[in-house]
Structure formats: structure tokens, C-alpha cells
Design an enzyme around this catalytic site. Structure first.
Site, PDB file in Angstrom:
ATOM      1  N   SER A 180       0.790  -1.228   0.000  1.00 14.42           N
ATOM      2  CA  SER A 180       0.000   0.000   0.000  1.00 14.42           C
ATOM      3  C   SER A 180       0.825   1.283   0.000  1.00 14.42           C
ATOM      4  CB  SER A 180      -0.992  -0.003   1.157  1.00 14.42           C
ATOM      5  OG  SER A 180      -0.367  -0.362   2.341  1.00 14.42           O
ATOM      6  N   HIS A 208      -5.434  -3.528  -2.646  1.00  7.76           N
ATOM      7  CA  HIS A 208      -5.138  -2.563  -3.717  1.00  7.76           C
ATOM      8  C   HIS A 208      -5.112  -3.199  -5.107  1.00  7.76           C
ATOM      9  CE1 HIS A 208      -4.361   0.813  -1.064  1.00  7.76           C
ATOM     10  NE2 HIS A 208      -3.746  -0.035  -0.266  1.00  7.76           N
ATOM     11  N   LYS A 239     -12.140   0.114  -1.873  1.00 10.63           N
ATOM     12  CA  LYS A 239     -11.162   0.864  -2.665  1.00 10.63           C
ATOM     13  C   LYS A 239     -11.670   0.954  -4.101  1.00 10.63           C
ATOM     14  CE  LYS A 239      -7.595   0.532   0.684  1.00 10.63           C
ATOM     15  NZ  LYS A 239      -7.020  -0.424   1.603  1.00 10.63           N
TER      16      LYS A 239
HETATM   17  C1  LIG Z   1      -6.983  -0.408   3.069  1.00  6.05           C
HETATM   18  C2  LIG Z   1      -6.353  -1.692   3.446  1.00  6.05           C
HETATM   19  C3  LIG Z   1      -6.916  -2.533   4.404  1.00  6.05           C
HETATM   20  C4  LIG Z   1      -8.091  -2.093   5.233  1.00  6.05           C
HETATM   21  O1  LIG Z   1      -9.261  -2.064   4.495  1.00  6.05           O
HETATM   22  P1  LIG Z   1     -10.491  -1.147   5.004  1.00  6.05           P
HETATM   23  O2  LIG Z   1     -11.656  -1.678   4.271  1.00  6.05           O
HETATM   24  O3  LIG Z   1     -10.144   0.233   4.685  1.00  6.05           O
HETATM   25  O4  LIG Z   1     -10.590  -1.381   6.492  1.00  6.05           O
HETATM   26  C5  LIG Z   1      -6.347  -3.764   4.609  1.00  6.05           C
HETATM   27  N1  LIG Z   1      -5.236  -4.159   3.926  1.00  6.05           N
HETATM   28  C6  LIG Z   1      -4.641  -3.347   3.032  1.00  6.05           C
HETATM   29  C7  LIG Z   1      -3.421  -3.817   2.315  1.00  6.05           C
HETATM   30  C8  LIG Z   1      -5.173  -2.095   2.772  1.00  6.05           C
HETATM   31  O5  LIG Z   1      -4.574  -1.282   1.913  1.00  6.05           O
END
Ligand SMILES: *Cc1c(COP(=O)(O)O)cnc(C)c1O
Length: 392
Positions: A180, A208, A239
Site C-alpha cells: 500500500s 489494492h 477501494k
Molecule cells: C486499506 C487496506 C486494508 C483495510 O481495508 P479497510 O476496508 O479500509 O478497512 C487492509 N489491507 C490493506 C493492504 C489495505 O490497503
């Protein structure tokens, strides 16, 4: 010491180190162009990769579900909180990801907590990439399993650790598929081979990658043709899918086990109808509109090529996340502030989100950025990088 004095002291310290954080107020929907505290900006700091968060079709699906099923389930999944929409979404996800079964969680954070802590027993060993997401780190700590970090994407280091602990019965290798903060890909093929050689289970976090990679848009696992080889896949609906929540997918035994044991799944109110309907619609759109992904990839290649061409360091990023490495915390925040003032929103990222001395600007691209949006950002990056003495 009074609590307030104690807390103020810590905050003062953070400020001195250039590490104080504060919240910004966004005054528009999440989109390519947003307004933050009165300032109009081109947005390079959201995870809205396909531009779906403000899509009229997702909104319409959410409104219909809201009208039909109300605002809340007011119950956990195992009591009276499993609606037809939960099951429909889970079927859609399993089909999308080409797995036998899928289960929805309330967020990516709680999915990682709930999956990892319920699968890994305290006698297990977890081999975790050093740059895995914070929710994975917290999940491993909660599991009480032995926690070993291998250097980022260093499969030789991973192998040496696997070798050292080859006698341990339960072993998990855990990795983000797209990291990320660095935006690079995990060495999934090598990891799959190591997992076979050393009898370890694999858990991947596709947060992602979901909606961005693979011929069908389901993630990096699909792109590498590894759907059969990975034991546990987790992904988010929050996302690229422009909705909210997360999922795990794999075998039917996996999801049945989690329904029976995962505390983050069991002891919480289930996702509300509007959110579920938006997620279902998003999966349909991802299937029907591959042109969104191609546009995103066009933007990624254009932007990355130009930034690297300026002589700036973007690491090995190969996704919609493009870091510009700067190192110093205050320099990073100054650069970000200057861009903000010229109408470009690129968040500065500092420790502890990244390692000490690894502060950076972090660009995230979407399918909805136009060439004009990208050119404006590139101009602003170039001018400020020169003024700050980073390039000639
Ligand atoms: C954003 C993210 C999460 C958390 O997801 P949310 O739905 O925002 O709680 C978990 N793992 C990774 C790699 C992320 O980028």
C-alpha cells in the site's frame, strides 16, 4: 500528571518531530476533483481507482436497497443479520474471484483481524512481509502465533526462515499482493513455490489489487493464474469497488470455519443493505467495463514514466500507487503543502506509516483522471522539486 498534560506533552513532541497529524474536511463527494476546506483540488489521494464511489448506478442501487430493506440490519450475521443481499454479494464475490466460497466482513481491517487470528493457533508460525499492512500486523499479534517478518519481497530471506522452522506444523505465509505504500507487487509465484516446498498455507491481501489487476479485474492472483494455489484470499470492497466492507474467499470449509470461529465476523452488526447493494453493482460494472481498467493503466504508465523521467525515485511501483521518495519528514510535508496550494492534492506520508527516513509523497491514480489533470500535477511536481533543490 493530569491526563491532558500527559497527552499534550506527547502531541508537542510529535509536532517537533514533524509527525503531528490532523484531519482535513472534504466538502464534496470523493472524486477526481474535490474541495477541501474551500480549496478546489485535483485529487491524487484516494483509493477510488475506478472512479466508482460517486457513480450514479452505485448510488441508485444503494437507494433502492435502502428503501426496500431499511438503514440497518440491527443484528449480527448469526442472529437475524443475514439478509438475501449478504448472500447475493457473497455468491457474486466467489464467482468474481473464481473460488468455491466467499464471506463478507465489515471492513478490511476487521477482516484481517478476524481471519488471521481465528486461523493461526498460538503454536503456529506466521511469516509476514515487513511491509504488510498495519491490520495484518495487529492480526498476527492478536493471534498469539510466533511472528516472523521477512525483508520486503525477499524470498531468499523467507526461504531461510521457512527452512529454520521446517519442523513446525502450522505455518502461514502472509503478504499484501500490492503493497500500500510502495505500490509494488508481491513475488507471488515464488511464494507459492516456497509454500509448496515447505508445507505452508498462504494468505494474501488483495486490497489494492481488487478491481485493478487480472483479465477479469479480480486481482493479482487472477493475473498470475494462481486462483487454485492460494489458500486464503482477502480483498476490500472499499477501494476500487467504491463501496465499503471486505471479503475472504477460498474453500467452503474455510468460510464455514470462519462463520463458526471468527470473532470479528461473529460479534458485530452486519453490513447495511445500501452498502451491500453498492458492492454488488460495483462487481457487475467491473465485469462489464474493462475500459475503466485500461484507462487506469494508461494513466499509471503516463504518470510514472514522466515522474521517473524527471529524476525522482518511484521505487518499484507497478500499480495505481506511485510513491515519490523524499526521506525527510518536513521536506515531504512542505512539498505536499506547496502542491496543495497550487490545486494538487498529493498526501505526504511519514513514519510510522512508513519506516524512519522513508517519508514520501504518495500519488494514487484513478481511471477518471484526464490528461489535463495529469499534466497539471506533473508541472506542479516539477516546479516544486526544482525549487526545493531535488532536481536540476
Ligand atoms: C486499506 C487496506 C486494508 C483495510 O481495508 P479497510 O476496508 O479500509 O478497512 C487492509 N489491507 C490493506 C493492504 C489495505 O490497503
Amino acid at each position: 500528571m493530569k491526563l491532558n498534560d500527559y497527552l499534550t506533552g506527547i502531541l508537542e513532541e510529535k509536532k517537533e518531530q514533524g509527525l503531528l497529524r490532523s484531519l482535513r474536511r472534504v466538502e464534496t463527494p470523493q472524486d477526481t476533483h474535490i474541495v477541501i476546506e474551500g480549496r478546489k483540488l485535483v485529487n491524487f489521494s484516494s483509493n477510488n481507482y475506478l472512479g466508482l464511489c460517486n457513480d450514479p448506478r452505485l448510488k441508485q442501487a444503494a437507494i433502492e436497497a435502502l428503501k426496500k430493506f431499511g438503514t440497518s440490519t440491527a443484528s449480527s450475521r448469526l442472529i437475524s443479520g443475514t439478509f438475501s443481499l449478504h448472500q447475493k454479494l457473497e455468491e457474486k464475490i466467489a464467482e468474481f474471484k473464481k473460488t468455491k466460497s466467499a464471506l463478507v466482513f465489515n471492513s478490511g481491517y476487521s477482516a484481517n483481524l478476524g481471519i488471521i487470528s481465528s486461523l493461526a493457533q498460538s503454536e503456529a508460525i506466521i511469516f509476514s512481509d515487513r511491509l504488510n499492512h498495519a491490520s495484518i500486523v495487529d492480526a498476527i499479534i492478536l493471534s498469539q502465533a510466533k511472528f516472523l517478518r521477512y525483508n520486503h519481497n525477499d524470498t531468499e530471506h523467507l526461504e531461510s526462515l521457512l527452512d529454520k522452522y521446517s519442523d513446525t506444523e502450522q505455518k502461514f505465509i502472509i503478504t499484501d499482493t500490492i503493497f500500500s505504500m510502495d505500490g509494488d507487487k508481491a513475488e507471488l509465484k515464488k511464494i507459492v513455490k516456497l509454500a509448496k516446498d515447505y508445507n505452508a498455507y498462504i494468505f494474501v491481501d488483495e486490497a489494492h489489487a481488487t478491481g485493478v489487476f487480472g483479465p477479469g479485474g479480480s486481482g493479482l492472483v487472477e493475473e498470475f493464474g494462481l486462483c487454485e494455489e492460494i489458500d486464503i484470499q482477502m480483498g476490500t470492497l472499499s477501494k476500487a469497488l467504491g463501496s465499503f466492507g471486505a471479503f475472504v474467499c477460498g474453500s467452503k470449509a474455510l468460510t464455514d470455519y470462519l462463520v463458526n470461529t471468527s470473532r470479528a465476523f461473529i460479534y458485530t452488526t452486519s453490513l447495511p443493505p445500501a452498502v451491500l447493494a453498492a458492492s454488488i453493482k460495483a462487481i457487475e460494472i467491473i465485469k462489464e467495463e474493462p475500459q475503466r481498467r485500461s484507462k487506469l493503466w494508461e494513466n499509471i504508465e503516463f504518470m510514472r514514466g514522466n515522474i521517473v523521467g524527471m529524476g525522482l525515485d518511484c521505487l518499484n511501483s507497478s500499480s495505481a500507487i506511485i510513491p515519490i521518495m523524499l526521506g525527510d519528514n518536513n521536506l515531504t510535508m512542505e512539498f505536499s503543502k506547496r502542491l496543495f496550494e497550487s490545486g494538487i492534492f498529493i498526501q505526504g506520508i511519514r513514519p510510522p506509516t512508513v519506516g524512519q527516513g522513508k517519508a514520501r509523497l504518495r500519488i494514487t491514480l484513478t481511471a477518471t483522471h484526464t490528461k489535463d489533470d495529469l499534466s497539471r500535477a506533473l508541472d506542479a511536481i516539477k516546479i516544486n522539486a526544482k525549487e526545493l533543490g531535488l532536481i536540476n
